[in-house]
Design an enzyme around this catalytic site. Sequence first.
Site, PDB file in Angstrom:
ATOM      1  N   GLU A  15       0.872  -1.171   0.000  1.00  0.00           N
ATOM      2  CA  GLU A  15       0.000   0.000   0.000  1.00  0.00           C
ATOM      3  C   GLU A  15       0.912   1.224   0.000  1.00  0.00           C
ATOM      4  O   GLU A  15       1.807   1.315   0.844  1.00  0.00           O
ATOM      5  CB  GLU A  15      -0.891   0.002   1.248  1.00  0.00           C
ATOM      6  N   ARG A  67       5.575 -13.152   9.234  1.00  0.00           N
ATOM      7  CA  ARG A  67       6.247 -11.895   8.914  1.00  0.00           C
ATOM      8  C   ARG A  67       7.605 -11.852   9.600  1.00  0.00           C
ATOM      9  O   ARG A  67       7.859 -12.583  10.563  1.00  0.00           O
ATOM     10  CB  ARG A  67       5.392 -10.706   9.320  1.00  0.00           C
ATOM     11  N   LYS A 127       4.658   0.682   9.922  1.00  0.00           N
ATOM     12  CA  LYS A 127       4.642   1.945   9.175  1.00  0.00           C
ATOM     13  C   LYS A 127       4.259   3.109  10.081  1.00  0.00           C
ATOM     14  O   LYS A 127       4.808   4.189   9.964  1.00  0.00           O
ATOM     15  CB  LYS A 127       3.650   1.852   8.028  1.00  0.00           C
TER      16      LYS A 127
HETATM   17  P1  ATP Z   1       0.053  -1.706   6.677  1.00  0.00           P
HETATM   18  O1  ATP Z   1      -0.797  -2.792   6.068  1.00  0.00           O
HETATM   19  O2  ATP Z   1      -0.062  -1.554   8.139  1.00  0.00           O
HETATM   20  O3  ATP Z   1       0.009  -0.423   5.944  1.00  0.00           O
HETATM   21  P2  ATP Z   1       2.247  -3.395   5.901  1.00  0.00           P
HETATM   22  O4  ATP Z   1       3.599  -3.378   6.517  1.00  0.00           O
HETATM   23  O5  ATP Z   1       1.440  -4.630   5.930  1.00  0.00           O
HETATM   24  O6  ATP Z   1       1.544  -2.181   6.543  1.00  0.00           O
HETATM   25  P3  ATP Z   1       1.880  -3.341   3.062  1.00  0.00           P
HETATM   26  O7  ATP Z   1       2.140  -2.220   2.154  1.00  0.00           O
HETATM   27  O8  ATP Z   1       0.496  -3.833   3.177  1.00  0.00           O
HETATM   28  O9  ATP Z   1       2.420  -2.897   4.453  1.00  0.00           O
HETATM   29  O10 ATP Z   1       2.865  -4.546   2.766  1.00  0.00           O
HETATM   30  C1  ATP Z   1       3.098  -5.070   1.501  1.00  0.00           C
HETATM   31  C2  ATP Z   1       3.458  -6.513   1.615  1.00  0.00           C
HETATM   32  O11 ATP Z   1       4.598  -6.694   2.439  1.00  0.00           O
HETATM   33  C3  ATP Z   1       2.335  -7.309   2.219  1.00  0.00           C
HETATM   34  O12 ATP Z   1       2.104  -8.447   1.409  1.00  0.00           O
HETATM   35  C4  ATP Z   1       2.823  -7.685   3.569  1.00  0.00           C
HETATM   36  O13 ATP Z   1       2.348  -8.948   3.934  1.00  0.00           O
HETATM   37  C5  ATP Z   1       4.340  -7.689   3.400  1.00  0.00           C
HETATM   38  N1  ATP Z   1       4.991  -7.347   4.660  1.00  0.00           N
HETATM   39  C6  ATP Z   1       4.795  -6.252   5.409  1.00  0.00           C
HETATM   40  N2  ATP Z   1       5.528  -6.303   6.541  1.00  0.00           N
HETATM   41  C7  ATP Z   1       6.201  -7.466   6.511  1.00  0.00           C
HETATM   42  C8  ATP Z   1       7.130  -8.110   7.400  1.00  0.00           C
HETATM   43  N3  ATP Z   1       7.499  -7.565   8.562  1.00  0.00           N
HETATM   44  N4  ATP Z   1       7.631  -9.309   7.024  1.00  0.00           N
HETATM   45  C9  ATP Z   1       7.275  -9.863   5.859  1.00  0.00           C
HETATM   46  N5  ATP Z   1       6.417  -9.323   4.991  1.00  0.00           N
HETATM   47  C10 ATP Z   1       5.877  -8.136   5.296  1.00  0.00           C
END
Ligand code: ATP
Length: 593
Positions: free
Chosen positions: A60, A300, A310
């Site tokens: 996102e 994760r 974030k």
């Molecule tokens: P949010 O959803 O709170 O904005 P997010 O860290 O999940 O934050 P996204 O932009 O949705 O951010 O993440 C993009 C991809 O990265 C998603 O598929 C998510 O599962 C993966 N991702 C995010 N954080 C991690 C992590 N700590 N380890 C592995 N994959 C991650």
Amino acid sequence: MSQEKAPIPLGSNFIRGIIDRDLAENKYATKKWAGSPGDAAHQNAGQVDVAKIRTRFPPEPNGYLHIGHAKSIFLNFGLARDYGGICHLRFDDTNPEKESQEYVDSISEMVSWLGFGWDNNGQDGKKESNLYFASDYFDFMYRAAEGLIENGHAYVDEQTADEMRINRGTLTEAGKDSPYRNRSVADNLAKFREMRDGKHPDGSMVLRAKIDMASGNINMRDPAIYRIRRAHHHNTGDKWCIYPMYTFAHPIEDALETVTHSICTLEFEDQRPFYDWLMEHLAEAGLIAQPVPKQYEFARLNLTYVVLSKRKLIQLVEDKHVSSWDDPRLPTLAGARRRGYTPEGFKLFTDRIGVSKADSWIEYSILEDCMREVLNQEAERRIAVLDPIKLVIDNYPENASEDCFAPNHPLKPELGKRTVQLSKTLWIEREDFMEEPAKGYFRLFPGNMVRLRYGYVVKCTSCEKDPQGNVTTVHCEYLPDTKSGTPGSDSVKVKGNIHWVSANHAHEAEIRMYDRLFKDPHPGSGDKDFLEDINPNSVTTIKAQLEASLKDAKPAESFQFERHGYFVADRKESLAGKPVFNRTVTLKDAWQK
Ligand code: ATP
Ligand code: MG
């Protein structure tokens, strides 16, 4: 039909197991398209390719990518690469208030930096771009929502947010049906169109999937799928005043892009039943193709000594605890790049930690070790004196100087040697002299001999101090027959070997000695605010004396400063002839107890 490429047996994991099985079953050999020509959904229909897997990385654009995202990028793009499939970069931009073009740009830049791209060879050798925006599917998502309404699988709910929350029930108590749950298809369609046409205020009603208010999985208790939100969107502008919810949008995005394996983190496990429900009902309605994508969850990345949220990263930047999104102390990929971390180091790290279904914590030192290992191979050696005091060779001629030869890389003799100048007055490290030597100290102290690395053996004679008692200058005499690389170099055996730069030839430069941003392995653990755990010494800026050749270091060029660690010329603030260096990582882990 067989696969184009045999999978490369890199670090096997459960997701590879699933892909191997799916390919063995020839699951993607035929893709049946049920939509009608001209659908938005058809944009990828031509791309359906037998026996190829498709994955996606769906950030996102509401912040900068961090080290956790690197795990997901290497997993998704890596699987596509290893299996001869395709990975999409898709911006999941369904939440307009928090998203921006700045984030889109930085995310694209970081995915490329890690070595992945989204321009691929499609079927028939045609080039295809696999860069997507969820917002490009808003028309189709709207249609899909109407499709659900038409088949009796969705309704417009006018309960207040509070009523909805109360009627959702709890983990132990079933929910209650909304009084609006049984309105007619025609009523629902009319209301939903009014929502779209801006006839109702924000928050006054939502479209909900009609599933089961008594489901044991709260996510299946008629989840909201569309809400009214008058917000400007970075891509679609003011075209829409209703936006799809993430849980509704995401499976549709996957389906429209004919993704085969939709890989996400474990917190979405409870959403999988809704994912499957939606796919089933949209396929039934002829809106998406079979076989539908499947969701798989992995753990994760949780890394000690950093925050990977974030929200917390935004707070660190906006409240100026760090200088910017690419501050070298931040665990953003932009920060890591400026710090001197490398894509190869991240690759090694993600291979090493693997992919599993169980949540765990990874020690930050594992990441540092990976960076060290890669830089040890890649970085040329240079000499830098970080805490300089003077060493005067009293028996060396005034105004003279001579060439000494230092190897550029001990593991790669083919990289040759460079010339460094030796003269009467040198800079050495303060810690390489002790007036009263501690036990086992083999470096400079009055009466002791050490080798000036790549130069001569010298014998320490005395020192000078300032009024506060700090040593300012050390005196020594050199043994002219002992130069490194000459037959006499072995004639005198010494235990200490110190580095130096010639004071007349040295280049003075600013170095930022970065350390970890948090002093606690779990920032904010217990009842603390994570900000309380910020390490007050996460950066110290020093003036160092460098060997002359470092004057010409290019932005982003990495070196090992002998005996100190790895340093990179800052990509942003280095000027021609005036590099500024960032410490990437020390040679040894200083945090280990
Ligand atoms: P949010 O959803 O709170 O904005 P997010 O860290 O999940 O934050 P996204 O932009 O949705 O951010 O993440 C993009 C991809 O990265 C998603 O598929 C998510 O599962 C993966 N991702 C995010 N954080 C991690 C992590 N700590 N380890 C592995 N994959 C991650
Ligand atoms: Mg997310």
